[in-house]
Design an enzyme around this catalytic site. Structure first.
Site, PDB file in Angstrom:
ATOM      1  N   GLY A 181      31.043  18.458   0.083  1.00  0.00           N
ATOM      2  CA  GLY A 181      30.005  19.377   0.372  1.00  0.00           C
ATOM      3  C   GLY A 181      28.992  19.619  -0.577  1.00  0.00           C
ATOM      4  O   GLY A 181      28.860  18.934  -1.327  1.00  0.00           O
ATOM      5  N   SER A 182      28.557  20.787  -0.577  1.00  0.00           N
ATOM      6  CA  SER A 182      27.416  21.333  -1.475  1.00  0.00           C
ATOM      7  C   SER A 182      27.675  21.174  -2.884  1.00  0.00           C
ATOM      8  O   SER A 182      26.585  21.167  -3.624  1.00  0.00           O
ATOM      9  CB  SER A 182      26.795  22.767  -1.093  1.00  0.00           C
ATOM     10  OG  SER A 182      26.234  22.530   0.440  1.00  0.00           O
ATOM     11  N   THR A 183      28.991  21.393  -3.413  1.00  0.00           N
ATOM     12  CA  THR A 183      29.156  21.221  -4.742  1.00  0.00           C
ATOM     13  C   THR A 183      28.633  19.827  -5.204  1.00  0.00           C
ATOM     14  O   THR A 183      28.442  19.588  -6.464  1.00  0.00           O
ATOM     15  CB  THR A 183      30.624  21.286  -5.098  1.00  0.00           C
ATOM     16  OG1 THR A 183      31.364  20.654  -4.107  1.00  0.00           O
ATOM     17  CG2 THR A 183      30.926  23.001  -4.867  1.00  0.00           C
ATOM     18  N   GLY A 184      28.701  19.174  -4.235  1.00  0.00           N
ATOM     19  CA  GLY A 184      28.246  17.549  -4.620  1.00  0.00           C
ATOM     20  C   GLY A 184      26.774  17.572  -4.929  1.00  0.00           C
ATOM     21  O   GLY A 184      26.251  16.369  -5.639  1.00  0.00           O
ATOM     22  N   LYS A 185      25.859  18.511  -4.577  1.00  0.00           N
ATOM     23  CA  LYS A 185      24.534  18.385  -4.985  1.00  0.00           C
ATOM     24  C   LYS A 185      24.259  18.447  -6.348  1.00  0.00           C
ATOM     25  O   LYS A 185      23.425  18.009  -7.075  1.00  0.00           O
ATOM     26  CB  LYS A 185      23.903  19.832  -4.569  1.00  0.00           C
ATOM     27  CG  LYS A 185      23.638  19.472  -2.918  1.00  0.00           C
ATOM     28  CD  LYS A 185      23.060  20.802  -2.451  1.00  0.00           C
ATOM     29  CE  LYS A 185      23.162  20.598  -0.703  1.00  0.00           C
ATOM     30  NZ  LYS A 185      23.044  21.962  -0.082  1.00  0.00           N
TER      31      LYS A 185
END
Lengths: 243, 616
Positions: free
Chosen positions: B328-332
Site C-alpha cells: 500500500g502507501s508505504t510503497g509510495k
C-alpha cells in the site's frame, strides 16, 4: 658360578678331562702318574668349595629380597594406580555435581532475567514506564529535550506469557525430608544475618549448611574453599590424578 | 596291584601284556589329548593369532560416544536465548526387580532390607508422582516376560535423578541426555526456532527443525567424539590399558543482533495492537539503520520454542520474513524517491490534485473524498493521495520504475538466516494496464515487513543500502569471536534525494497522515500505508495497515516498521502509529539517544499561505 670357578682351577692340570665331571672316574687308573706331580697344587682348591658354600645362602637371600622388593613395588604401584583411578572417579563426580549445580543456578538466573519476569517484578515494585527524557551535552552544557515526569498509569503490559520457571529441588509433593528443609532454613539464615541480636545467626547458618548437605550430593567444602561463595574456586589438582 | 598277589605266576605271565596295553592305551589317550591341544594351539596361535587377540581385546574394549555440547544462541548483550541443559531419563529393567532389596542406609551406613513397595513409595515422593503409575512401570505385568526397558520418568533434573538413584531400586538406571532450554519463553521464539527429535534415533542428538536452530545447525551442533577403554569382567575400567579419547568438538555460540529487551517490548506492543483490532497478525521490525543490525523481529503470535506444537504452523516462523503482502502507501516512498533521483519532480513542485484521476482509461480514486487541492509534491506524499502519486509516477516509464524498485530490493530474497519470502514483483511486460499505475502506490506487488524496513532504511540512511542482518558473531567454545563481516554499504540514491525524502517523511508526521507517530523531543519521519490484502481465492478481502518511521530524521539511526494484517472493524480507526511510538520509545531509551536539538523542517503541504485544508 661356584662350579665354574672350580673348573677354572682344574684347568691348570694338563689333562683336565680326567677330573672333569663323570669322566673323572674313568680316568682314575691312568691318572695317578700324571696327577702326582700336580698334587701340591690341589691344596688351595679345597678352600674354594668352602668359600662357595659360605656365599650360597646370602646370595639366595639377596635374590629373594630383590624378588620381594620387586613384587612389593609392583604391588604398591598397582595400588597407587588403582587408588588414583578411584580418586579420578571421585573428582569427576565432584566436577559433575558442581557443573550441574552451576547449570541449575544459571538457569534460575536466566529465568529471572527474562524480560517478562523483569517487567512483572518491576511492576510489582511500583515502577512505571518513564516519561520523555532530556539530555545534557557534557561538552557544551546544553540541555536538549524537556523531561516530563512519569505518570502512574503508564504501567507495563504483560501480553507475552511468562516463561516457566526452571524446576529446582525436588517436586513439591515430596515428604518434608530434604527440599523444604533446604529452602526454609535458607531464608531463616538470611533473616538472621540482618537480625541485630545476631545470637541466632551461627545456628541458622549451621542449620542451613546442614540442610544443604542433606538435600544434595554436594561434597562438603570448608569456608576457605568457598571463600564466601557457594561454589569453590577452581583448585590446582596434584599430579596424582592417575590417568 | 593288590588283586594280583593270590596267583603270583599267572600274574607275572600276564603282567607285561596287561601293563603294555594299559601303557599304550594311556599313551594313546595322552597323545590324542596332546594332538587336540596342539592342534588347538596351532589353530589359535598359528593360523590367525591377531584375530583372536583382537577378539579378546574387543571383548574388553568399550567405546562410548562423547556428545558435543550444542552452542548457545545469545542476544546482542550476551543474554542467553537458547542453551542446553543436562537431563536424565529414568529407565527400569524389570528383570532385576526383586520384592525385597538391600541397600546401605544413608544415615548410619548399615545394610538394610527394603520392601519393593516402600522403595517405589520413596521414588514416588522424589518424582512427585503417584506410586501406582510407577509400580506399573517398574513391576513386570507378566513375571515371565519382564520388560527390559521401561521408562519410569523422562527429562528429570540432575537433582531429582540423584535422589532417585539413592533409593537403590534394583534395575533402575538413569540415562543422560541434553535438553534444549529457552529461558525467555516466546520472546524471539520464531527467530530462534526449535529442535526436532526426528533424526534423534540415528545420532542420539536432537537437531534444528526451524529458525536459527535449523539454519545455524552446522555452527551450533559441533562434532561428536568418542572414548575407548578396556573394561574388566566386573565392569571397572582397567587402568594402564588402552585408552583412546577423541574429544568432542563443542558447537559455536551464535550471537545475534537482537536486543532481548526491545524484542520483548515490541512483542508486547504488537500483541496489544492485535488484540485491539482482532487482526490476523501484527508484526514489527526494529533496525539499526547505520549497520543494518536487526534489533527486533516481533510477532503478535510468537511460538514458544519449548512447545512449538502449541502454536499454529504459520506462526512458528516470523511473519516479518515469511508473510508477503501488498504494502500500500508505504510503497509510495520508492516511487517518489525514484522520481526525485531521476530529476522529474522536485518536492515543492505544484500539482492540482483531484479526488479522482483518469489516465489511460484507468480511474484512480483517493480513499477519502476531497476537493481538488493545489498541493506540493511533498504534500501529496504527506497526505498520501493516490491520484497525485500517479501524476508524479507517470513521469517515469514503467521500465524506469521497475529498475528502481529492483534496486531498492523489492522482489529479491533477503537472507538473514531465516526462511524468507521474497515477495512477488513481476517485470513491466507482465503488467496489465491498471497494474502500471497501482504499483506506484504499493499495490499489485508483494513484499515482507523486512523488505519495507530495507527500503526505508536505504532512503533514510543517506541513500546507502546496508543489508539487514541478524547474526552478529560466532563464538568458539574457547571464547574466540568470529564477527560476521558487514557487507559494504551500497549507494542507491544520492545524498540530496535522501535529504529531500527525509524532509518529506517528516512532513508526513508534522502535517500528514502520521501525526500520531510524533515522539516528544525527537524529530520523527515516516510513512503510513494501508494496502488491500489479496484473498487466497482471488480479489481483495481485507487490508494491511502499516507504518514505517525513523528517528532522528536529520540523521536517522533507528527504524521501526509496524504492520497489521487483516484488522477487523472500521478502516478509519485502524492505526499502528501508537505501536510504532511505544517500540521506538523503547529503542531510544535503550540506546540513550539524546533528544533532537534541531527544529523540524517539513515542506509546505499546500501551495500558497493556506496550509489547512479539510481531509474530506
Amino acid at each position: 658360578m661356584a662350579v665354574q670357578t672350580a673348573e677354572r682351577v682344574h684347568e691348570r692340570p694338563q689333562h683336565p678331562a680326567m677330573v672333569d665331571g663323570s669322566a673323572a672316574l674313568a680316568a682314575v687308573p691312568t691318572a695317578p702318574p700324571v696327577a702326582a706331580p700336580e698334587a701340591p697344587a690341589r691344596t688351595p682348591l679345597s678352600i674354594v668349595p668352602a668359600a662357595v658354600r659360605n656365599r650360597r645362602m646370602p646370595f639366595i637371600a639377596l635374590c629373594f629380597s630383590v624378588l620381594l622388593a620387586a613384587l612389593a613395588s609392583v604391588l604398591v604401584l598397582n595400588v597407587q594406580v588403582a587408588s588414583g583411578q578411584y580418586e579420578l572417579v571421585a573428582l569427576r563426580g565432584t566436577e559433575q555435581t558442581l557443573a550441574q549445580e552451576n547449570e541449575a543456578l544459571a538457569q534460575q538466573v536466566q529465568n529471572l532475567e527474562a524480560p517478562q519476569n523483569l517487567a512483572a517484578r518491576a511492576s510489582k515494585l511500583g515502577m512505571v514506564v518513564p516519561g520523555a527524557v532530556a539530555s545534557i551535552d557534557l561538552g557544551t552544557g546544553k540541555v536538549s529535550g524537556v523531561a516530563t515526569p512519569a505518570t502512574e498509569d503508564t504501567t507495563v503490559t504483560s501480553n507475552v506469557a511468562r516463561p516457566e520457571a526452571p524446576q529446582t529441588g525436588l517436586p513439591k509433593a515430596k515428604a518434608p525430608a530434604s527440599v523444604p528443609a533446604a529452602a526454609a532454613p535458607e531464608h531463616a539464615g538470611s533473616a538472621d544475618a540482618t537480625d541485630p541480636s545476631g545470637a541466632e545467626a551461627p545456628a541458622g547458618a549451621g542449620a542451613e549448611a546442614a540442610a544443604r548437605e542433606e538435600a544434595s550430593d554436594r561434597p562438603a567444602f570448608t569456608e576457605a574453599e568457598l571463600n564466601g561463595g557457594s561454589i569453590p574456586a577452581p583448585a590446582q589438582q596434584g599430579a596424582d590424578s592417575g590417568e | 596291584m593288590a588283586r594280583t598277589t593270590p596267583r603270583g605266576s599267572v600274574k607275572t605271565a600276564q603282567d607285561p601284556s596287561t601293563g603294555t596295553r594299559r601303557l599304550r592305551a594311556g599313551l594313546a589317550i595322552v597323545l590324542a589329548l596332546m594332538v587336540l591341544v596342539g592342534g588347538r594351539l596351532f589353530f589359535v596361535q598359528g593360523l590367525d593369532p591377531q584375530a583372536y587377540a583382537q577378539a579378546a581385546l574387543d571383548n574388553r574394549l568399550k567405546t562410548q560416544p562423547i556428545a558435543p555440547v550444542r552452542g548457545d544462541i545469545l542476544d546482542s548483550q550476551g543474554r542467553v536465548l537458547a542453551t542446553s541443559v543436562v537431563r536424565y531419563d529414568l529407565v527400569a529393567d524389570q528383570k532385576f526387580v526383586k520384592d525385597v532389596f538391600a541397600r546401605k542406609n544413608a544415615e548410619d551406613g548399615t545394610r538394610e532390607e527394603v520392601a519393593l513397595e516402600d522403595g517405589i513409595a520413596e521414588l514416588a515422593a522424589v518424582l512427585g508422582r503417584d506410586a501406582d503409575s510407577l509400580t506399573a512401570a517398574i513391576v513386570p505385568a507378566d513375571p515371565a516376560k519382564p520388560k527390559r526397558y521401561s521408562y519410569v520418568a523422562k527429562g528429570v533434573t540432575p537433582e531429582v535423578r540423584n535422589a532417585a538413584m539413592k533409593i537403590g531400586l534394583p534395575g533402575l538406571v538413569s540415562e543422560q541426555h541434553s535438553e534444549r532450554n529457552y529461558p525467555n519463553g516466546s520472546v524471539a521464539g520464531p527467530i530462534i526456532g526449535f529442535l526436532s527429535a526426528e533424526n534423534k534415533a540415528e545420532t542420539g542428538i536432537e537437531s534444528g527443525a526451524e529458525g536459527l536452530e535449523l539454519s545455524q545447525e552446522s555452527h551450533l551442533a559441533g562434532t561428536a567424539g568418542s572414548r575407548t577403554f578396556e573394561v574388566g569382567a566386573d565392569g571397572v575400567r582397567i587402568p594402564m590399558a588402552t585408552l583412546e579419547e577423541i574429544p568432542a568438538v563443542d558447537g559455536q555460540d551464535v550471537r545475534l543482533t537482537i536486543n532481548n529487551d526491545i524484542q520483548w517490548a515490541a512483542q508486547e506492543a504488537v500483541m496489544a495492537k492485535r488484540n485491539q483490532f482482532n487482526a490476523q497478525w501484527v508484526n514489527a521490525v526494529a533496525l539499526d539503520m547505520k549497520t543494518g543490525r536487526i534489533l527486533a523481529l516481533a510477532d503478535s503470535t510468537s511460538v514458544d520454542p519449548s512447545d512449538p506444537g502449541a502454536t499454529d504452523a504459520q506462526f512458528r516462523t516470523s511473519t516479518t520474513v515469511t508473510q508477503a503482502f501488498e504494502p500500500g502507501s508505504t510503497g509510495k516512498l520508492a516511487t517518489f524517491a525514484a522520481a526525485l533521483e531521476e530529476g522529474v519532480v522536485t518536492p515543492e513542485e505544484e500539482f492540482s490534485v483531484p479526488n479522482s484521476y483518469t489516465v489511460q482509461k484507468e480511474t484512480i480514486n483517493d480513499s477519502l473524498k476531497h476537493a481538488t487541492y493545489p498541493m506540493t509534491a511533498a504534500g501529496i506524499f504527506a497526505r498520501s493521495y493516490n491520484t497525485g502519486t500517479v501524476m508524479v509516477g507517470e513521469r517515469l516509464t514503467n521500465e524506469q520504475r521497475y529498475e528502481w524498485f529492483k534496486k531498492f530490493g523489492i522482489g529479491s530474497k533477503l537472507d538473514i538466516g531465516l526462511p524468507s519470502n521474497k515477495g512477488i514483483f513481476v517485470p513491466p511486460a507482465a503488467w496489465d494496464r491498471r497494474q502500471q499505475f497501482t504499483t506506484m502506490f504499493g499495490q499489485a506487488y508483494t513484499q515482507t515487513a523486512l523488505h519495507t524496513a530495507k527500503i526505508f532504511s536505504t532512503i533514510g540512511n543517506h541513500g546507502l543500502q546496508v543489508e539487514p542482518r541478524l547474526i552478529d558473531a560466532y563464538i568458539d567454545p574457547d571464547g574466540t569471536e568470529h564477527p560476521v563481516e558487514e557487507a559494504e554499504p551500497r549507494r542507491v540514491v544520492s545524498e540530496e534525494t535522501s535529504e529531500q525524502m527525509r524532509r518529506m517523511m517528516e512532513t508526513v508526521v508534522l502535517e500528514g497522515t502520521a501525526q500520531g507517530a510524533a515522539i516528544e523531543g525527537y524529530r520523527v519521519g515516516g510513512k503510513t500505508g494501508t494496502g488491500q490484502a489479496a484473498s487466497p481465492t482471488g480479489g481483495y478481502d481485507g487490508h494491511t495497515s502499516s507504518f514505517a518511521g525513523m528517528v532522528p530524521i536529520d540523521d536517522p539511526q533507528y527504524l521501526v516498521v509496524v504492520t497489521m494484517h487483516r484488522p477487523q472493524g472500521n478502516w478509519r480507526s485502524w492505526g499502528v502509529q501508537d505501536t510504532f511510538k511505544s517500540i521506538m520509545s523503547q529503542v531510544l531509551n535503550t540506546y540513550n539517544v539524546p533528544p533532537s536539538t534541531t527544529e523540524p523542517e517539513g515542506y509546505k503541504v499546500f501551495v500558497g499561505d493556506q496550509q489547512k485544508y479539510s481531509w474530506e
